[in-house]
Write a protein that holds these residues in place. Structure first.
Motif, PDB file in Angstrom:
ATOM      1  N   THR A 156       0.861  -1.186   0.000  1.00  0.00           N
ATOM      2  CA  THR A 156       0.000   0.000   0.000  1.00  0.00           C
ATOM      3  C   THR A 156       0.892   1.229   0.000  1.00  0.00           C
ATOM      4  OG1 THR A 156      -1.631  -1.191   1.323  1.00  0.00           O
ATOM      5  CG2 THR A 156      -1.847   1.207   1.251  1.00  0.00           C
ATOM      6  N   VAL A 157       0.754   2.068  -1.047  1.00  0.00           N
ATOM      7  CA  VAL A 157       1.550   3.293  -1.129  1.00  0.00           C
ATOM      8  C   VAL A 157       0.731   4.444  -0.554  1.00  0.00           C
ATOM      9  CG1 VAL A 157       2.728   4.909  -2.683  1.00  0.00           C
ATOM     10  CG2 VAL A 157       2.806   2.449  -3.157  1.00  0.00           C
ATOM     11  N   ILE A 158       1.354   5.176   0.367  1.00  0.00           N
ATOM     12  CA  ILE A 158       0.669   6.290   1.026  1.00  0.00           C
ATOM     13  C   ILE A 158       1.445   7.569   0.737  1.00  0.00           C
ATOM     14  CG2 ILE A 158      -0.051   7.223   3.285  1.00  0.00           C
ATOM     15  CD1 ILE A 158       0.742   3.790   3.668  1.00  0.00           C
ATOM     16  N   LEU A 159       0.734   8.613   0.329  1.00  0.00           N
ATOM     17  CA  LEU A 159       1.380   9.901   0.089  1.00  0.00           C
ATOM     18  C   LEU A 159       1.414  10.673   1.413  1.00  0.00           C
ATOM     19  CD1 LEU A 159       2.500  12.017  -1.935  1.00  0.00           C
ATOM     20  CD2 LEU A 159       0.144  12.805  -2.223  1.00  0.00           C
ATOM     21  N   GLY A 160       2.613  11.061   1.857  1.00  0.00           N
ATOM     22  CA  GLY A 160       2.685  11.803   3.118  1.00  0.00           C
ATOM     23  C   GLY A 160       4.089  11.900   3.659  1.00  0.00           C
ATOM     24  N   ASP A 161       4.174  12.375   4.878  1.00  0.00           N
ATOM     25  CA  ASP A 161       5.455  12.535   5.562  1.00  0.00           C
ATOM     26  C   ASP A 161       5.723  11.290   6.419  1.00  0.00           C
ATOM     27  OD1 ASP A 161       7.611  13.173   7.107  1.00  0.00           O
ATOM     28  OD2 ASP A 161       6.656  14.851   8.157  1.00  0.00           O
ATOM     29  N   GLY A 162       6.616  10.463   5.931  1.00  0.00           N
ATOM     30  CA  GLY A 162       6.909   9.197   6.614  1.00  0.00           C
ATOM     31  C   GLY A 162       7.615   9.349   7.947  1.00  0.00           C
ATOM     32  N   THR A 163       8.172  10.530   8.238  1.00  0.00           N
ATOM     33  CA  THR A 163       8.842  10.677   9.546  1.00  0.00           C
ATOM     34  C   THR A 163       7.818  10.634  10.681  1.00  0.00           C
ATOM     35  OG1 THR A 163       8.768  13.116   9.629  1.00  0.00           O
ATOM     36  CG2 THR A 163      10.666  12.109   8.519  1.00  0.00           C
ATOM     37  N   ARG A 164       6.535  10.802  10.322  1.00  0.00           N
ATOM     38  CA  ARG A 164       5.469  10.698  11.340  1.00  0.00           C
ATOM     39  C   ARG A 164       5.011   9.250  11.510  1.00  0.00           C
ATOM     40  NH1 ARG A 164       1.382  14.977   8.831  1.00  0.00           N
ATOM     41  NH2 ARG A 164       2.708  16.805   8.742  1.00  0.00           N
ATOM     42  N   GLY A 165       5.530   8.367  10.660  1.00  0.00           N
ATOM     43  CA  GLY A 165       5.088   6.976  10.693  1.00  0.00           C
ATOM     44  C   GLY A 165       3.708   6.830  10.088  1.00  0.00           C
ATOM     45  N   TYR A 166       3.033   5.745  10.461  1.00  0.00           N
ATOM     46  CA  TYR A 166       1.688   5.496   9.935  1.00  0.00           C
ATOM     47  C   TYR A 166       0.870   4.851  11.057  1.00  0.00           C
ATOM     48  CZ  TYR A 166      -1.803   4.273   6.388  1.00  0.00           C
ATOM     49  OH  TYR A 166      -2.953   4.174   5.636  1.00  0.00           O
ATOM     50  N   LYS A 167       0.437   5.745  11.971  1.00  0.00           N
ATOM     51  CA  LYS A 167      -0.183   5.297  13.213  1.00  0.00           C
ATOM     52  C   LYS A 167      -1.398   4.390  12.980  1.00  0.00           C
ATOM     53  CE  LYS A 167      -0.492   7.017  17.799  1.00  0.00           C
ATOM     54  NZ  LYS A 167      -1.281   7.811  18.670  1.00  0.00           N
ATOM     55  N   GLU A 168      -2.162   4.723  11.916  1.00  0.00           N
ATOM     56  CA  GLU A 168      -3.394   3.980  11.623  1.00  0.00           C
ATOM     57  C   GLU A 168      -3.170   2.475  11.591  1.00  0.00           C
ATOM     58  OE1 GLU A 168      -2.178   6.632  10.208  1.00  0.00           O
ATOM     59  OE2 GLU A 168      -3.594   7.667   8.882  1.00  0.00           O
ATOM     60  N   ASN A 169      -2.034   2.051  11.082  1.00  0.00           N
ATOM     61  CA  ASN A 169      -1.788   0.606  10.944  1.00  0.00           C
ATOM     62  C   ASN A 169      -0.683   0.097  11.853  1.00  0.00           C
ATOM     63  OD1 ASN A 169      -3.442  -0.893   8.739  1.00  0.00           O
ATOM     64  ND2 ASN A 169      -3.148   1.186   8.034  1.00  0.00           N
ATOM     65  N   SER A 170      -0.266   0.895  12.822  1.00  0.00           N
ATOM     66  CA  SER A 170       0.795   0.469  13.730  1.00  0.00           C
ATOM     67  C   SER A 170       0.209  -0.478  14.798  1.00  0.00           C
ATOM     68  CB  SER A 170       1.433   1.689  14.391  1.00  0.00           C
ATOM     69  OG  SER A 170       0.519   2.327  15.250  1.00  0.00           O
ATOM     70  N   PRO A 171       0.994  -1.274  15.506  1.00  0.00           N
ATOM     71  CA  PRO A 171       2.449  -1.344  15.437  1.00  0.00           C
ATOM     72  C   PRO A 171       2.933  -2.248  14.291  1.00  0.00           C
ATOM     73  CG  PRO A 171       1.666  -2.808  17.154  1.00  0.00           C
ATOM     74  CD  PRO A 171       0.453  -2.151  16.562  1.00  0.00           C
ATOM     75  N   PHE A 172       4.182  -2.050  13.896  1.00  0.00           N
ATOM     76  CA  PHE A 172       4.778  -2.808  12.800  1.00  0.00           C
ATOM     77  C   PHE A 172       5.842  -3.787  13.314  1.00  0.00           C
ATOM     78  CE2 PHE A 172       3.203   1.172  11.093  1.00  0.00           C
ATOM     79  CZ  PHE A 172       2.469   0.736   9.998  1.00  0.00           C
ATOM     80  N   ASP A 173       5.965  -4.901  12.582  1.00  0.00           N
ATOM     81  CA  ASP A 173       7.032  -5.867  12.918  1.00  0.00           C
ATOM     82  C   ASP A 173       8.400  -5.298  12.546  1.00  0.00           C
ATOM     83  OD1 ASP A 173       5.497  -8.369  13.684  1.00  0.00           O
ATOM     84  OD2 ASP A 173       4.618  -7.942  11.711  1.00  0.00           O
ATOM     85  N   ARG A 174       8.414  -4.591  11.425  1.00  0.00           N
ATOM     86  CA  ARG A 174       9.664  -4.011  10.928  1.00  0.00           C
ATOM     87  C   ARG A 174       9.357  -2.645  10.326  1.00  0.00           C
ATOM     88  NH1 ARG A 174      11.033  -7.927  13.433  1.00  0.00           N
ATOM     89  NH2 ARG A 174      12.286  -9.698  12.696  1.00  0.00           N
ATOM     90  N   ILE A 175      10.312  -1.706  10.513  1.00  0.00           N
ATOM     91  CA  ILE A 175      10.212  -0.386   9.875  1.00  0.00           C
ATOM     92  C   ILE A 175      11.585  -0.082   9.288  1.00  0.00           C
ATOM     93  CG2 ILE A 175       9.798   2.089  10.237  1.00  0.00           C
ATOM     94  CD1 ILE A 175       8.040   1.388  12.646  1.00  0.00           C
ATOM     95  N   TYR A 176      11.611   0.429   8.051  1.00  0.00           N
ATOM     96  CA  TYR A 176      12.905   0.845   7.503  1.00  0.00           C
ATOM     97  C   TYR A 176      12.767   2.116   6.686  1.00  0.00           C
ATOM     98  CZ  TYR A 176      11.560  -1.344   3.050  1.00  0.00           C
ATOM     99  OH  TYR A 176      10.911  -1.683   1.889  1.00  0.00           O
ATOM    100  N   GLY A 177      13.829   2.916   6.720  1.00  0.00           N
ATOM    101  CA  GLY A 177      13.863   4.153   5.965  1.00  0.00           C
ATOM    102  C   GLY A 177      14.850   4.029   4.824  1.00  0.00           C
ATOM    103  N   THR A 178      14.465   4.530   3.627  1.00  0.00           N
ATOM    104  CA  THR A 178      15.394   4.514   2.497  1.00  0.00           C
ATOM    105  C   THR A 178      15.837   5.948   2.182  1.00  0.00           C
ATOM    106  OG1 THR A 178      13.650   4.627   0.813  1.00  0.00           O
ATOM    107  CG2 THR A 178      14.318   2.438   1.541  1.00  0.00           C
ATOM    108  N   ALA A 179      15.801   6.805   3.206  1.00  0.00           N
ATOM    109  CA  ALA A 179      16.326   8.160   3.147  1.00  0.00           C
ATOM    110  C   ALA A 179      16.861   8.425   4.554  1.00  0.00           C
ATOM    111  CB  ALA A 179      15.218   9.141   2.782  1.00  0.00           C
ATOM    112  N   SER A 180      17.752   9.425   4.668  1.00  0.00           N
ATOM    113  CA  SER A 180      18.458   9.563   5.949  1.00  0.00           C
ATOM    114  C   SER A 180      17.954  10.731   6.774  1.00  0.00           C
ATOM    115  CB  SER A 180      19.943   9.736   5.691  1.00  0.00           C
ATOM    116  OG  SER A 180      20.179  11.031   5.229  1.00  0.00           O
TER     117      SER A 180
END
Ligand code: SAM
Length: 218
Positions: free
Chosen positions: A130-154
């Motif tokens: 599922t692709v979501i348009l937004g600011d990923g630094t806020r995460g995605y609370k609606e579907n949290s918690p996650f087993d794994r999270i990774y960032g492809t930007a620093s």
């Protein structure tokens, strides 16, 4: 291009970036050429990042392999990616997770999010990512918690919302450091509600993660 793909995967395994059969099979399966602008398709199986427009890049195949291996992905997991780009890394992760897993991937640039959706649809990953348009630094609370999270930007530091949206026992992988070029890939293990263990993996070079808990837009 299947022979070039298989040869690249063989080399990544030989060098040691690919360690498990699951990641090997996923990288043999996902067609990287389908996640590139037409002009760069001939270079799909050269192990390097390539431009995808908007000043952004598709990560190098060895980096995608590294991310998948360090995350220690398992079938059926729920994973959050920050920085969809054209969708390649998300498709590889989805392939490792199998039919019961799911990837939520956040992209801040609208045109990239749209192209990623098209790429994922064309290659058969529409229902798995599922692709979501937004600011990923806020995460995605609606579907949290996650087993794994990774960032492809620093990011300048690990965004707090990402830590709090991780399951206990979960892993978070993110490059942290300078805005460009000099960053450390950090792996965080959530050990309990308020206990995190941090490990440095080594030097990497990613584009900046821009957002509320990342870098300011210039
Ligand atoms: N995952 C991609 C791949 O498969 O190759 C790599 C994409 S590129 C290295 C990093 C992406 O992160 C860019 O598309 C950029 O627009 C995006 N990005 C940067 N900051 C972001 C943020 N706060 N939220 C979501 N996406 C962000």
């Amino acid at each position: 291009m299947i022979n070039e793909r298989l040869e690249l995967v063989r080399r990544l395994q030989e060098i040691g970036y690919i360690k498990t059969d699951e990641v090997k099979k996923a990288m043999e399966t996902v067609p990287r050429e389908e996640f590139l602008p037409a002009s760069n398709r001939p270079y799909a199986y050269v192990d390097q990042p390539l431009p995808i427009g908007e000043g952004q890049t598709i990560s190098a195949p060895h980096m995608v392999a590294m991310i998948c291996e360090i995350l220690s992905l398992e079938e059926g997991m729920k994973v959050l990616e920050i920085g969809t780009g054209f969708g390649y890394n998300a498709a590889v992760v989805a392939e490792v997770l199998g039919p019961t897993g799911h990837v939520y991937s956040i992209e801040r640039i609208p045109s990239l999010a749209e192209i990623a959706k098209d790429n994922l649809k064309r290659t058969g990953y529409e229902d798995k990512v599922t692709v979501i348009l937004g600011d990923g630094t806020r995460g995605y609370k609606e579907n949290s918690p996650f087993d794994r999270i990774y960032g492809t930007a620093s990011a300048p530091s690990v965004p707090e919302p990402l830590k709090s949206q991780l399951k206990v026992g979960g892993r978070l992988l993110i490059p942290v450091g300078e805005r460009t070029y000099f960053q450390d890939l950090i792996c965080i293990l959530r050990k309990s509600e308020d206990e995190y263990e941090k490990k440095s993996i080594g030097g990497v070079a990613f584009v900046p993660m821009i957002g509320d808990h990342g870098w300011p837009e210039k």
